[in-house]
Design an enzyme around this catalytic site. Structure first.
Site, mmCIF file in Angstrom:
data_model
loop_
_atom_site.group_PDB
_atom_site.id
_atom_site.type_symbol
_atom_site.label_atom_id
_atom_site.label_comp_id
_atom_site.label_asym_id
_atom_site.label_seq_id
_atom_site.Cartn_x
_atom_site.Cartn_y
_atom_site.Cartn_z
ATOM 1 N N ASP A 4 2.199 10.591 7.522
ATOM 2 C CA ASP A 4 2.187 9.826 6.284
ATOM 3 C C ASP A 4 2.774 10.731 5.191
ATOM 4 O O ASP A 4 3.144 11.889 5.426
ATOM 5 C CB ASP A 4 0.770 9.325 5.959
ATOM 6 C CG ASP A 4 0.805 8.123 5.001
ATOM 7 O OD1 ASP A 4 1.849 7.902 4.355
ATOM 8 O OD2 ASP A 4 -0.210 7.407 4.896
HETATM 9 C C1 BGC Z 1 0.959 5.227 2.599
HETATM 10 C C2 BGC Z 1 1.605 4.593 3.818
HETATM 11 C C3 BGC Z 1 3.026 4.199 3.488
HETATM 12 C C4 BGC Z 1 3.771 5.440 3.040
HETATM 13 C C5 BGC Z 1 5.226 5.174 2.707
HETATM 14 C C6 BGC Z 1 1.817 6.351 2.035
HETATM 15 O O1 BGC Z 1 1.317 6.821 0.837
HETATM 16 O O2 BGC Z 1 -0.303 5.741 2.974
HETATM 17 O O3 BGC Z 1 0.855 3.471 4.214
HETATM 18 O O4 BGC Z 1 3.638 3.631 4.612
HETATM 19 O O5 BGC Z 1 3.149 5.936 1.853
HETATM 20 O O6 BGC Z 1 5.360 4.441 1.560
#
Ligand code: BGC
Length: 749
Positions: free
Chosen positions: A309
């Site tokens: 993530d």
């Molecule tokens: C979130 C994810 C998301 C990623 C990309 C992160 O902060 O937890 O769910 O896919 O950002 O935007």
């Protein structure tokens, strides 16, 4: 000139722009041959994912709008760092038009073609969370929790098919969706992104999402995309309820509640997986080899790409403090099982990875297996191939808007309707107010045009708020837009309008938010909204409450004051029309809660509770007392159940299934849809059984007076538990099955 030509040829098939222009997909042997020729730098680049902000004009997170590529930055990213992937829209900053997307994506592929040594295409990933929320004029669908409230998996599969279609139309082949975290901590800011608290319901919705996104050819065609199951594992269940804070989850709980949706998605061939940013039992998941390799790869057999993530390898140093520096963090995360790092704002990870490989600290075979998985993903998505030009006439079409409306219509959940106040008769006088009365943002929630969904700049033109939709009905509508101001002087200025009204419609809401910005310390509805209901109650008119919440905010203080409650979750762009149609009876509500609605902020017991959670202080078994039960939802008609029967009262080893049958009749005066819910109870077990658990369900439509017979097949392997040795087993004994108030039982040998 060359670039211009390149762009126009590929105008409608950007995602298929071939770098190596293969006529057919690469074989595994071709991919390995390619890897053999790649340098360490090229391999590290493939394992890197950057945010668009890094290669766009302007400073990261202060980008020049509308965004466009800074060719020098892109050249550096490709020529020096050989980056393999890009994501999103630069700090979630806004929705781009189709033309802007096309310009960005064609620049990326054009310069990759020009500067890349190995010709491997760049894969673009996006959060298309409830439709293509970063493409202007794309279709927005209800958020996941609202999808789950339909209890209609076939309908939800269409949502994901349409989303995949509109993604491909935009040129985007990889979706960071669905969220497969189970919503058992309602305080969590991302509760609305889940399919709710129940494993059976969430598993069926998981299948709809994965099949809908990837299609029958596993995302290899031009209408489907790669799904990304997220966030593996246990992200949704932090103790504090705050985003990315510690979770303490025993292995039995992990396997009982949090793993099954991921297992389902993996069995269906989901191509990618994103790691939980948080920690479980003191270990950040990004360094947990037991979860990312033992469980995920060896036990569940996942062969796709594991992406971190946002910035999570750096967070191992900066926040989790399990690595002293970047190099140690990269070493730990890669060895635990990460394939690609959503770095995403610089090249520090890439440089550290190169160092570690060159110093021999990370085995090349470990790196190669990640690069193989990444190249295979790109190959499966058709990125290496010359694909025929494709048009996407259904992008943002009325057909997709109708689908979004249908989902919202089946999702809207009627929780209270004293004396059949609803539907309201036409011609009535209404007084409307509250924070979601005139706000498309409140109906949509976060991940709508921007990350937090608060900015109104990009709202879809032509969509109606609740107020606007009610005004188009045969009602006479008066309203107060600024409810806080109106409340300050006791609604004096609106007194006449309120007194003349037959009914007051109060549209409550939570401000859109997600992740850390959505953290709250109390599930109770904010005081100003409680006071809003209390003040309007003084006028003695019946009140209809409409709730557009990110999570079930506690309404026990005001529930007795209102005659009707419409729980809307986050219905998205068609929500205004759907709520108005629900109020005037154009829609007969059929949504059911996909979670237990708590009555008190600290009483967060789930419907599939243990018997000890039923025990009250007076020793009666009445402690379970939610505001509204899981699976609950009223209709404007009535349904009657009869004749519950089971094909065999014993489940023998050999014949390992039984058929459970029930009759359901619409005894009211209008057509309606009902969710027939089958619950099971393991009466005595080696580990404490739940009072009941959802076993299966089906949504049926019945005309007035119509009766249907519904059957559920129950298999031996449906009656499992995770025992003390952490094995999933069926234990012999008595099982009870329940549909509505009827029950029957069987003995399992
Ligand atoms: C979130 C994810 C998301 C990623 C990309 C992160 O902060 O937890 O769910 O896919 O950002 O935007």
């Amino acid at each position: 000139m060359l670039k211009k030509l390149f762009v126009s040829v590929c105008f409608l098939c950007l995602q298929q722009m071939p770098m190596m222009a293969q006529s057919k997909p690469l074989s595994d042997a071709d991919i390995w041959a390619l890897i053999k020729k790649m340098s360490v730098e090229e391999k590290a680049g493939q394992m890197t994912q950057l945010d668009l902000g890094v290669i766009a004009k302007g400073d990261i997170c202060k980008l020049t709008w509308p965004q466009s590529i800074d060719t020098l930055k892109l050249k550096l990213a490709i020529q020096k760092y050989h980056i393999g992937s890009i994501l999103n829209v630069g700090c979630g900053s806004g929705t781009m038009s189709m033309a802007q997307w096309q310009s960005i994506l064609s620049d990326v592929q054009f310069y990759n073609h020009k500067y890349s040594k190995n010709g491997v295409p760049i894969v673009y990933g996006i959060d298309a969370i409830h439709g293509v929320n970063y493409t202007q004029k794309g279709t927005l669908f209800p958020q996941q929790i609202a999808q789950a409230a339909t209890w209609n998996p076939a309908l939800i599969q269409s949502v994901y098919e349409a989303t995949a279609y509109e993604m491909r139309a935009t040129g985007l082949p990889w979706n960071f969706s669905p969220v497969l975290d189970i919503g058992r901590q309602p305080l969590w800011s991302r509760f609305f992104e889940t399919f709710g608290e129940d494993v059976c319901l969430a598993k069926k919705m998981t299948a709809s999402a994965v099949i809908g996104l990837q299609g029958s050819q596993n995302a290899t065609d031009q209408f489907h995309v790669a799904a990304c199951m997220k966030h593996f594992l246990g992200y949704s269940f932090s103790l504090s309820g705050h985003d990315r804070t510690p979770a303490w989850i025993s292995e039995r709980e992990l396997r009982t509640y949090f793993l099954p949706t991921f297992k389902k998605a993996i069995d269906l061939g989901a191509k990618t997986l994103m790691v939980n940013s948080g920690e479980i039992n003191g270990v950040p998941v990004h360094v947990n080899a037991e979860l990312l390799t033992q469980l995920l790869r060896h036990e569940l057999g996942f062969t796709g790409v594991v992406v971190t993530d946002w910035e999570d390898i750096y967070k191992l140093v900066d926040i989790h403090k399990v690595a002293a520096n970047k190099h140690e963090a990269v070493f730990k995360a890669i060895n635990a099982g990460v394939d690609m790092s959503m770095t995403p704002n610089d090249f520090g990870y890439t440089e550290a990875l190169i160092d570690l490989i060159k110093q021999g600290k990370l085995r090349l075979s470990r790196i190669d297996s990640s690069v193989f998985r990444i190249l295979k993903l790109k190959n499966d998505l058709g990125l290496f191939q010359a694909m025929p030009q494709q048009a996407y006439p259904k992008f943002g079409s009325s057909e997709h808007a109708v689908l979004s409306y249908q989902v919202a219509a089946e999702s809207v959940t009627l929780l209270k309707n004293t004396n059949q106040l609803l539907p309201l008769k036409s011609g009535q006088n209404l007084f409307v107010c509250g924070p979601s009365a005139h706000s498309l943002n409140a109906l949509n929630g976060a991940w709508t045009h921007t990350w937090q969904g608060i900015d109104t700049t990009f709202n879809t033109q032509g969509k109606l708020t609740i107020l606007q939709a009610l005004q188009r009905k045969s009602f006479k509508v008066n309203y107060a837009l600024d409810f806080q101001k109106a409340q300050q002087n006791g609604f004096k200025q609106y007194e006449k309008a309120i007194k003349q009204s037959n009914c007051i419609v109060i549209c409550l809401a939570e401000q859109p938010s997600t992740e850390v910005p959505g953290n709250i310390n109390d599930l109770t509805l904010p005081e100003d909204q409680i006071q809003l209901v209390k003040s309007l109650k003084q006028f003695g008119k019946p009140i209809v409450l409409v709730c557009s919440f990110n999570r079930p905010r506690i309404i026990s203080a005001i529930e007795p004051d209102v005659a009707a409650i419409i729980y809307a979750n986050l219905l998205s762009d068609e929500g205004g029309r759907v709520i108005a149609d629900c109020i005037d009876g154009g829609i007969n509500p059929s949504g059911k809660l996909p979670f237990t609605y708590p009555r008190y902020a600290n009483d967060l017991v789930h419907y599939d509770r243990k018997y000890t959670e039923d025990l009250n202080i007076d020793f009666s078994m009445t402690a379970y007392n939610p505001q509204f039960d899981f699976g609950f939802g009223l209709s404007y008609t009535q349904f009657q159940y009869a004749d519950l029967s089971v094909s065999n009262d014993t489940m023998h080893m050999a014949a390992d299934s039984v058929l459970i049958t029930v009759k359901i009749k619409n005894t009211g005066l209008r057509a309606g849809k009902e969710v027939v819910q089958l619950y099971k109870s393991d009466l005595v077990a080696s580990v404490t059984p739940s009072v009941k658990q959802l076993q299966d369900f089906i949504k049926v439509e019945l005309q007035p007076g119509q009766e249907k017979t519904i059957s559920f097949k129950v298999y031996r392997q449906d009656l499992t538990l995770v025992n003390q040795s952490l094995k999933t087993v069926t234990e012999p004994g008595d099982f009870k099955f329940q549909i509505a108030q009827l029950s029957t039982s069987i003995y399992v040998q």
